[in-house]
Design a protein around this motif. Structure first.
Motif, PDB file in Angstrom:
ATOM      1  N   GLU A 297      41.275  37.268  19.082  1.00 16.41           N
ATOM      2  CA  GLU A 297      40.198  38.134  19.577  1.00 16.41           C
ATOM      3  C   GLU A 297      40.760  39.413  20.198  1.00 16.41           C
ATOM      4  O   GLU A 297      40.225  40.504  20.012  1.00 16.41           O
ATOM      5  CB  GLU A 297      39.342  37.379  20.608  1.00 16.41           C
ATOM      6  N   MET A 298      41.875  39.265  20.927  1.00 13.99           N
ATOM      7  CA  MET A 298      42.502  40.422  21.559  1.00 13.99           C
ATOM      8  C   MET A 298      43.031  41.401  20.503  1.00 13.99           C
ATOM      9  O   MET A 298      42.838  42.620  20.604  1.00 13.99           O
ATOM     10  CB  MET A 298      43.646  39.956  22.463  1.00 13.99           C
ATOM     11  N   ALA A 301      40.119  43.108  18.670  1.00 14.76           N
ATOM     12  CA  ALA A 301      39.506  44.126  19.532  1.00 14.76           C
ATOM     13  C   ALA A 301      40.355  45.389  19.573  1.00 14.76           C
ATOM     14  O   ALA A 301      39.830  46.512  19.532  1.00 14.76           O
ATOM     15  CB  ALA A 301      39.314  43.570  20.943  1.00 14.76           C
ATOM     16  N   ALA A 302      41.685  45.224  19.634  1.00 22.11           N
ATOM     17  CA  ALA A 302      42.573  46.396  19.645  1.00 22.11           C
ATOM     18  C   ALA A 302      42.462  47.173  18.338  1.00 22.11           C
ATOM     19  O   ALA A 302      42.478  48.411  18.331  1.00 22.11           O
ATOM     20  CB  ALA A 302      44.023  45.946  19.877  1.00 22.11           C
ATOM     21  N   ARG A 303      42.333  46.469  17.217  1.00 16.96           N
ATOM     22  CA  ARG A 303      42.199  47.154  15.924  1.00 16.96           C
ATOM     23  C   ARG A 303      40.890  47.935  15.853  1.00 16.96           C
ATOM     24  O   ARG A 303      40.854  49.084  15.391  1.00 16.96           O
ATOM     25  CB  ARG A 303      42.272  46.141  14.776  1.00 16.96           C
ATOM     26  N   GLU A 304      39.811  47.320  16.305  1.00 16.37           N
ATOM     27  CA  GLU A 304      38.516  48.008  16.267  1.00 16.37           C
ATOM     28  C   GLU A 304      38.547  49.266  17.137  1.00 16.37           C
ATOM     29  O   GLU A 304      38.046  50.327  16.746  1.00 16.37           O
ATOM     30  CB  GLU A 304      37.406  47.059  16.725  1.00 16.37           C
ATOM     31  N   CYS A 305      39.155  49.144  18.313  1.00 14.66           N
ATOM     32  CA  CYS A 305      39.253  50.310  19.203  1.00 14.66           C
ATOM     33  C   CYS A 305      40.160  51.385  18.596  1.00 14.66           C
ATOM     34  O   CYS A 305      39.900  52.585  18.745  1.00 14.66           O
ATOM     35  CB  CYS A 305      39.783  49.884  20.569  1.00 14.66           C
ATOM     36  N   GLY A 461      37.091  52.473  24.067  1.00 19.11           N
ATOM     37  CA  GLY A 461      37.100  51.118  24.601  1.00 19.11           C
ATOM     38  C   GLY A 461      38.427  50.755  25.228  1.00 19.11           C
ATOM     39  O   GLY A 461      39.489  51.023  24.658  1.00 19.11           O
ATOM     40  N   LYS A 463      39.776  47.964  25.512  1.00 19.91           N
ATOM     41  CA  LYS A 463      40.502  46.910  24.789  1.00 19.91           C
ATOM     42  C   LYS A 463      41.451  47.486  23.746  1.00 19.91           C
ATOM     43  O   LYS A 463      42.112  46.730  23.034  1.00 19.91           O
ATOM     44  CB  LYS A 463      39.513  45.945  24.140  1.00 19.91           C
ATOM     45  N   GLY A 466      45.687  45.894  25.131  1.00 18.16           N
ATOM     46  CA  GLY A 466      45.545  44.572  25.731  1.00 18.16           C
ATOM     47  C   GLY A 466      46.818  44.167  26.443  1.00 18.16           C
ATOM     48  O   GLY A 466      47.923  44.416  25.951  1.00 18.16           O
TER      49      GLY A 466
END
Length: 717
Positions: A297-298, A301-305, A461, A463, A466
């Motif tokens: 999940e971490m 989230a970093a990829r999306e941000c 974001g 995130k 992380g």
């Protein structure tokens, strides 16, 4: 071990423990008893008994042992004609009756060897329907525990009224896992440990490489997500039964840990608060917001941000960096307080001086970091830079452009300033970032991460970056080759080697900083003294500090080497000699040429010429940074051409091998890998390329009618 996981803090209050060992643990694949594993189990229980813990053992395996024995007995007593007939399955109750005595005899023998007394208690489901029985069993067990006797429970399958021990799941308990859970409640245990043949509960079958170990079971989260594999090869229910029993006990107030009975000392590790296996606890749902989100999940989230960051304009990305620089300076006092606390704890813990030196944020360091971030912000935009333009055919234009790698995982030790440099480089290059720092810098890393992510706008974001706070997350992260694109370890040789051996993700970094300075016979000795002293004493703990000094043999004869040794000694440097030097100059011999001191110690060796110096560097160096001091330009040319290191210098200190000094703004690390980036790795080392093709309706169609021109074009469209 990192500081105790909050979810495991309950072990401090544990006194009475129920340990259940499954059939797959106490027997081998052929049905025979696994003597080594049972012996290791008994030794752990002996250790806990000595420490004052009250241990109750629930064991499976009697039916499996009995079946193996009866099969052998049947074989011995059968005629050849009997063996030609179909062989029916042995009666499970008879197997239990035969196997129980053998299993108990083994436990008694092993515990006797350890000077521990054990006792056997066989129970059935119907026994627990009698209130007087439940009261009596509690009194009996309390008496045994007060006498330091180990009670060993098993279901008395031989006289159980179940229709079949492996099929009937009715009643108060239905297998030894549920019996262990029931006993934990009846006997008011503080902890239940269920030993299995796998490390704990996985999100899917353990054999599936995409399955990951669940460290803390949260019913609302995991109940519908888990896919169970095959049941136990010998017992009744496998992991499904264990989870059912664990949930039952945990939500009745008894913490439960499912862990491997194959790994040595796992019971002791659980009671020491180590994060092994899967924890079931009635308060687990309350910890979800306190614990780090899962590794996948971490990373996701970093990829999306990072994709949102990449979509920003160059000016907007530049502004984020400037905001971070300002935030660091504004919070300098707070950062200093947290760093001082880390340093004080390291001093109290007896850490090496070199580590404490790297850990300390010296006066002016925050200002220096902020300055380097501003330099980085003012550099030419690295993302989307057109590297090559080619006309493939009329109206068909191909561009090769720079782009972010994606998500970076950086594992570093000791140096909190590395967090700032890496984070700023990741933002400048448009990458997502996961950071795992050393536990000795946990306060410094936490405050720096908070300050930096606080300056990242909501449109991107927080995130994007992380911070991994638990070492237990690292193995899971290293499996995510579909989400994480590059791992950069910054630390010891052991750390780098461990990571390289544990992941399919590309790794960029260096294991050692064994840097050499070679002083040629043609050297200007005043210059040589300045460079050698700087390379050794400017910052001895740095990876670009000189660790080995090589000198031409003529400098021994003319006394120049002696003068150089005196200068080093005056600065507190301790010299260790190679075989040639130690015998000639009577100094202590170095244990190894391949050694990184990270202190005011240095190896000295005499060589015949530049060629021998180069050979020495190739044999014993780490391909980091090596230097020649010489006025003979031919010798210098040979050295620069032939030394196969990431950085090779002529008449300059090895300490110049640094991203900021190279004008890179900052560095994510120094790479000695022979991949796309070597030496100090700045923004360019965190980029890859992609191809953009612009056409006007062209199709291949077997290349009919396409006239390829492959003409180089100006980079400006």
């Amino acid at each position: 071990m990192d500081s105790m996981d909050p979810a495991r803090a309950f072990v401090k209050d544990v006194n009475r423990v129920v340990v259940k060992v499954g059939t797959a643990v106490v027997t081998r694949g052929d049905g025979r008893l696994a003597l080594g594993r049972i012996g290791a189990l008994c030794e752990q229980i002996k250790e806990l008994n000595t420490q004052g813990f009250e241990v109750i053992l629930v064991t499976s395996g009697a039916v499996g042992v009995g079946r193996q024995r009866l099969r052998y007995r049947k074989l011995v007593n059968s005629s050849f004609a009997d063996l030609q007939k179909p062989q029916g399955e042995l009666d499970g109750k008879a197997c239990a009756a035969v196997g129980q005595s053998g299993l108990m005899a083994l436990y008694d023998a092993l515990f006797s060897q350890l000077d521990v007394s054990s006792s056997q208690l066989l129970v059935t489901d119907n026994d627990f329907r009698d209130p007087d029985f439940r009261l009596q069993i509690s009194e009996t067990v309390n008496t045994l525990l007060n006498l330091r006797v180990i009670p060993i429970f098993n279901e008395n399958d031989a006289i159980s009224t179940r229709r079949a021990p492996y099929e009937d799941s009715s009643g108060i308990f239905w297998d030894n896992d549920s019996l262990a859970a029931l006993l934990a409640l009846e006997l008011k245990a503080d902890l239940l440990v269920l030993l299995s043949d796998v490390d704990g509960l996985y999100s899917g079958p353990p054999s599936d490489p995409n399955s990951k170990l669940i460290h803390t079971y949260v019913k609302a989260k995991h109940q519908g997500e888990i896919t169970f594999g095959d049941k136990s090869r010998l017992g009744r229910g496998g992991m499904t039964a264990k989870v059912k029993a664990a949930v039952y006990a945990a939500y009745a107030g008894i913490p439960v840990v499912i862990t491997s009975g194959f790994s040595p000392n796992n019971i002791i590790k659980v009671l020491n608060g180590e994060c092994v296996g899967t924890l079931f606890h009635q308060d687990a749902h309350l910890w979800v917001t306190l614990k780090d989100i899962g590794a996948r999940e971490m990373a996701v989230a970093a990829r999306e941000c990072s994709r949102r960051l990449k979509s920003l304009s160059s000016e907007d990305r530049r502004k984020i960096l400037l905001d971070i620089a300002n935030a660091l300076e504004a919070n300098e006092n707070l950062i200093k307080v947290e760093n001082d606390a880390d340093v004080a704890e390291a001093l109290q813990g007896g850490y090496e001086k070199s580590l404490i030196s790297r850990l300390t944020l010296k006066p002016g360091k925050i200002s220096s970091l902020a300055k380097s971030i501003r330099v980085l912000a003012e550099m030419e935009e690295p993302v989307g830079h057109v590297l090559k333009r080619t006309e493939l055919a009329d109206g068909l234009i191909l561009e090769k452009t720079s782009c972010p790698l994606g998500v970076l995982l950086i594992v570093f030790e000791s140096r909190p300033d590395a967090l700032v440099q890496i984070a700023s480089l990741a933002i400048r290059s448009g990458n997502g970032l996961l950071l795992k720092g050393g536990k000795e810098a946990k306060r410094s890393n936490a405050i720096l991460h908070k300050v930096i992510t606080g300056a990242i706008p909501d449109s991107v974001g927080e995130k994007l970056i992380g911070l991994v706070t638990s070492r237990d997350e690292i193995p899971d992260l290293l499996k995510l080759d579909d989400v994480i694109d590059l791992v950069i370890p910054r630390g010891s040789n052991k750390l780098v080697a461990q990571i390289k051996n544990s992941t399919k993700i590309p790794v960029l970094g260096h294991a050692d900083g064994i840097c050499h300075v070679y002083v040629d016979k043609s050297a200007n000795m005043d210059m040589a003294k300045r460079i050698v002293l700087d390379a050794k004493i400017d910052y001895p703990a740095a990876c670009n500090a000189m660790e080995t000094l090589l000198v031409h043999r003529d400098l021994v004869k003319n006394g120049e080497l002696n003068d150089l040794m005196v200068e080093l000694s005056n600065e507190g440097v301790t010299l260790y000699g190679g075989p040639r030097t130690s015998s000639l100059l009577n100094i202590t011999e170095a244990q190894s040429f391949h050694h990184e001191y990270n202190s005011l110690d240095c190896t000295l060796e005499i060589v015949d010429d530049v060629h021998e110096a180069i050979d020495h560097i190739h044999r014993h160096g780490s391909a980091h940074t090596d230097c020649i001091i010489a006025e003979d330009h031919e010798a210098a040319k040979i050295f620069l051409q032939q030394v196969d290191s990431a950085a090779v210098f002529h008449n300059a200190s090895t300490r110049f091998c640094d991203g900021a000094r190279f004008g890179l703004g900052a560095e994510v690390g120094i790479s000695t890998s022979r991949i796309h980036a070597r030496g100090p790795v700045g923004v360019e080392g965190l980029l890859t390329t992609r191809w953009i093709l612009r056409g006007s309706g062209q199709v291949v169609d077997g290349d009919k009618g396409v006239v390829y021109t492959h003409k180089d074009l100006s980079l400006q469209s």
